[in-house]
Structures are given as C-alpha cells and as structure tokens.
Scaffold this motif. Sequence first.
Motif, mmCIF file in Angstrom:
data_model
loop_
_atom_site.group_PDB
_atom_site.id
_atom_site.type_symbol
_atom_site.label_atom_id
_atom_site.label_comp_id
_atom_site.label_asym_id
_atom_site.label_seq_id
_atom_site.Cartn_x
_atom_site.Cartn_y
_atom_site.Cartn_z
ATOM 1 N N SER A 153 10.994 11.869 -12.945
ATOM 2 C CA SER A 153 11.506 11.289 -14.388
ATOM 3 C C SER A 153 12.543 10.518 -14.622
ATOM 4 N N SER A 154 13.276 9.453 -13.047
ATOM 5 C CA SER A 154 14.727 8.483 -13.503
ATOM 6 C C SER A 154 13.763 7.205 -12.999
ATOM 7 N N ALA A 155 12.953 6.910 -13.710
ATOM 8 C CA ALA A 155 12.167 5.322 -13.217
ATOM 9 C C ALA A 155 13.763 4.734 -12.862
ATOM 10 N N ASP A 156 14.392 3.769 -14.156
ATOM 11 C CA ASP A 156 15.062 3.035 -13.776
ATOM 12 C C ASP A 156 16.142 3.335 -13.161
ATOM 13 N N GLU A 157 16.569 4.260 -12.787
ATOM 14 C CA GLU A 157 17.804 4.269 -11.362
ATOM 15 C C GLU A 157 17.335 3.984 -10.350
ATOM 16 N N ILE A 158 15.560 5.220 -10.082
ATOM 17 C CA ILE A 158 15.199 4.493 -8.439
ATOM 18 C C ILE A 158 14.741 3.119 -8.500
ATOM 19 N N GLN A 175 14.433 4.913 2.467
ATOM 20 C CA GLN A 175 15.592 5.258 2.649
ATOM 21 C C GLN A 175 15.614 5.558 1.065
ATOM 22 N N VAL A 176 15.418 4.920 0.193
ATOM 23 C CA VAL A 176 15.296 5.300 -0.759
ATOM 24 C C VAL A 176 14.518 7.184 -1.640
ATOM 25 N N ALA A 177 13.629 6.968 -0.981
ATOM 26 C CA ALA A 177 12.447 7.624 -2.143
ATOM 27 C C ALA A 177 13.081 9.845 -0.951
ATOM 28 N N GLY A 178 13.982 9.223 0.191
ATOM 29 C CA GLY A 178 13.969 10.282 1.021
ATOM 30 C C GLY A 178 15.264 10.636 0.449
ATOM 31 N N GLN A 179 16.311 10.163 -0.751
ATOM 32 C CA GLN A 179 17.437 10.552 -1.136
ATOM 33 C C GLN A 179 17.420 11.464 -2.378
ATOM 34 N N TYR A 180 15.546 11.249 -3.036
ATOM 35 C CA TYR A 180 15.435 11.830 -4.409
ATOM 36 C C TYR A 180 14.686 13.102 -4.328
ATOM 37 N N ALA A 181 14.405 13.693 -4.836
ATOM 38 C CA ALA A 181 13.405 15.563 -4.801
ATOM 39 C C ALA A 181 11.999 14.505 -5.701
ATOM 40 N N TYR A 182 11.259 14.638 -5.722
ATOM 41 C CA TYR A 182 9.893 14.732 -6.392
ATOM 42 C C TYR A 182 10.038 14.473 -8.066
ATOM 43 N N THR A 214 14.959 12.392 -9.932
ATOM 44 C CA THR A 214 14.093 12.580 -9.089
ATOM 45 C C THR A 214 13.340 11.889 -9.922
ATOM 46 N N LEU A 215 12.221 11.397 -8.241
ATOM 47 C CA LEU A 215 11.196 10.242 -8.512
ATOM 48 C C LEU A 215 10.518 10.060 -9.780
ATOM 49 N N GLU A 232 0.471 -1.334 0.198
ATOM 50 C CA GLU A 232 0.006 -0.220 -0.078
ATOM 51 C C GLU A 232 1.237 1.211 0.197
ATOM 52 N N PRO A 233 1.003 1.995 -0.864
ATOM 53 C CA PRO A 233 1.038 3.348 -0.966
ATOM 54 C C PRO A 233 1.631 4.439 0.636
ATOM 55 N N ILE A 234 2.662 4.743 0.754
ATOM 56 C CA ILE A 234 3.145 5.241 2.644
ATOM 57 C C ILE A 234 3.701 6.270 2.219
ATOM 58 N N LYS A 235 3.239 6.700 3.087
ATOM 59 C CA LYS A 235 3.550 8.669 3.330
ATOM 60 C C LYS A 235 5.452 8.388 3.635
ATOM 61 N N VAL A 236 5.794 9.515 2.567
ATOM 62 C CA VAL A 236 7.810 9.730 2.513
ATOM 63 C C VAL A 236 7.877 10.994 2.575
ATOM 64 N N ASN A 237 9.240 11.898 3.307
ATOM 65 C CA ASN A 237 9.452 12.602 2.992
ATOM 66 C C ASN A 237 10.505 12.885 1.983
ATOM 67 N N ASP A 238 10.388 13.408 0.971
ATOM 68 C CA ASP A 238 11.579 13.742 -0.052
ATOM 69 C C ASP A 238 12.440 13.985 0.075
ATOM 70 N N LYS A 239 13.452 14.560 -0.985
ATOM 71 C CA LYS A 239 14.922 15.083 -0.694
ATOM 72 C C LYS A 239 14.528 16.873 -0.398
ATOM 73 N N THR A 240 13.503 16.997 -1.118
ATOM 74 C CA THR A 240 13.571 18.772 -0.565
ATOM 75 C C THR A 240 12.495 19.049 0.823
ATOM 76 N N GLY A 241 12.487 17.796 1.288
ATOM 77 C CA GLY A 241 11.490 17.395 2.509
ATOM 78 C C GLY A 241 9.647 18.068 2.208
ATOM 79 N N ASN A 242 9.235 17.268 1.180
ATOM 80 C CA ASN A 242 7.551 17.694 0.181
ATOM 81 C C ASN A 242 7.669 15.908 0.871
ATOM 82 N N PRO A 243 5.932 15.833 1.694
ATOM 83 C CA PRO A 243 5.614 14.702 1.337
ATOM 84 C C PRO A 243 4.984 14.055 0.382
ATOM 85 N N VAL A 244 5.087 12.646 -0.180
ATOM 86 C CA VAL A 244 4.918 12.596 -1.136
ATOM 87 C C VAL A 244 4.008 10.848 -0.771
ATOM 88 N N MET A 245 3.564 10.357 -1.483
ATOM 89 C CA MET A 245 2.681 8.812 -1.261
ATOM 90 C C MET A 245 2.992 8.103 -2.292
#
Length: 314
Positions: free
Chosen positions: A200-205, A179-186, A197-198, A110-123
Amino acid sequence: METKNEFSFNGSAFNGFLMLAVNLIVLLLSAVLVIYGILVEPIIILAGLFLLLVNIIMWCGFLMLEPNEARVLTWFGKYSGTFTRTGFYWVNPFYTSKKLSLRARNLDAEPIKVNDKTGNPVMIGLVLVWRLKDTYKAMFEVDSLTMASNPTELGGSAKSVMNALEKFVRVQSDAALRQVAGQYAYDDEDEKGDNPTLRSSADEINEQLEQKLDERLAMAGIEVVEARINYLAYAPEIAAVMLRRQQASAIITAREKIVEGAVSMVKMALQKLSDEDVVELDDDKKAAMVSNLMVVLCGDDSAQPVVNAGTLNH
C-alpha cells in the motif's frame, strides 16, 4: 564530506584529423628514407626505421569519443584526468586510456525471495535506472577484476568495464532490496491502515529503496536515476493460504457492510410503520419482524415469502 576525485584532463590534445595528416606524412617520409638508404646510402636506412618506429607509436595516440562517453587517462599509473570532449583527437600515446560509458543503463532484476517484517516469505523485484557519475571512483575505488564474469577478458573496452560495473550494481541492488523489504510487512493484517506496507505504500518504499541504493553505489561513482519495485507477490509456498486469508477478510468486510445496511433498513422500516400508524406491533412481533427482515436482507439465497392473513392487529 564526500570528496570528488575526478577532474578533467588538462593535457595537450590535438585535432585528430590534423595529426592524421602529419602521421601520413611521417609514414611517407620514413618509407622514402628507407628506399633511399637501400639505393644510395645504407646508413640512411637507420633514420628511416627510427622515423617509422616513431610513426607507429604516434598512431597509438588517437582518441575518438561519442556523446556521453569518457576516457580515463593515466600516466604510468598516475591518474591524469578524464577526457570527455566529443570528437576525434590525438594525445600523447604514452597515456594509458580506458573507455567508459556515461549513458543511462537499465537493470531489470529478477524477483528474489525475502522475508517481510512479519516473517512471511515474499517475492519482490525491482527495476533500476543508473549511470556513471564519477569515473575516478568507477576505475580506482572498486576492483573491476573481481566483478568481471571473465577477468581474462577485462581490458580497456567500455563494454567489459561497464559489464563489471553492472554486476556490482546487481549485487548491491539485491542487498538493498532485501534490507528495505525486511522493514515493512507485505500488507496490514490488522486492517487498520495506519502502518506503511509493501503493497500500500509504494511511493515511500521506492524512496527508501532509492536512498539505500544511492548509499551503496556511491562508492563506485554511480548515480541512481530511478529505482522502483516492479514485482510483488507472496512466495508460492504460502500464496494459496494468503489468498484464502484475503478472501476471508474481504468476505468479513462485505458482511459488515451488509449487516450495517440491513440494520439501518430495519430501523427505518419500524420507524416508518410507527410514524404512519400502519400497524401496531408489540415487542414479540417487532422481534419476529426484525428477525425475518435480517434473514431476508443478509441471506445469500432469495427468501420465500409467507403471507400472514390475520395475525396482525390494527
């Protein structure tokens, strides 16, 4: 270097159908001895009962495995190997066996809420395909009792053990995803496009996510077949604001293209009028013409034409 503690069971394993016939014969013989002891010689009853007890114990030695299933065998607490031969077999009934599935399993988190690299909350959510690779680690390196939803029901069944391992996978995948989501901006707010970014860089993520999951699940003998993000969105509390920001960014980008095209068209018009000597314009009239053309080309509404009948000099 990682050591592989799992090894194949090398003890005696007999054909199950042959031993089934032997067990039936022993059962029949024990019944005959008991009946004979009752009718003729009472002491024979003890031999029949002993043979019956042996027969009951022998019934506990049968194993039946389907493809991609395994049995972990222990001899009074000591690991004796993993039995993976498909079919119907009989082994020493004093071996304790626990059944495991080696088939691929799917986890749709299930989608979880995390903070990206810039601090924005994302699902963010993921889909994971995994399977058991090392049965020794799965049974003896992690505590299945602490992972089971109901520890009192955790026994030798494959379903209960695999459900406990699935809970372990779910917890570790949640941690790896955070851990992975916190290393990239949305996304790239600067519009430079040179930072992954989360969005635009799907393969790398996905590659990073699979690597982190492999590191975390290796302790339980679990192999990650595939891991990828299947849901990504801003958290509801900032989704509307971020949508307006994206819309504003899109409008600015579109306006830049429009202005660039309008300037090119005005330049071409002035050059065309000058080259073909259609009309002679001084600086003031050129400025007025440029202003009018820019309004017409860049405006959102249709322009109202004004006919100039005598102010231009030939």
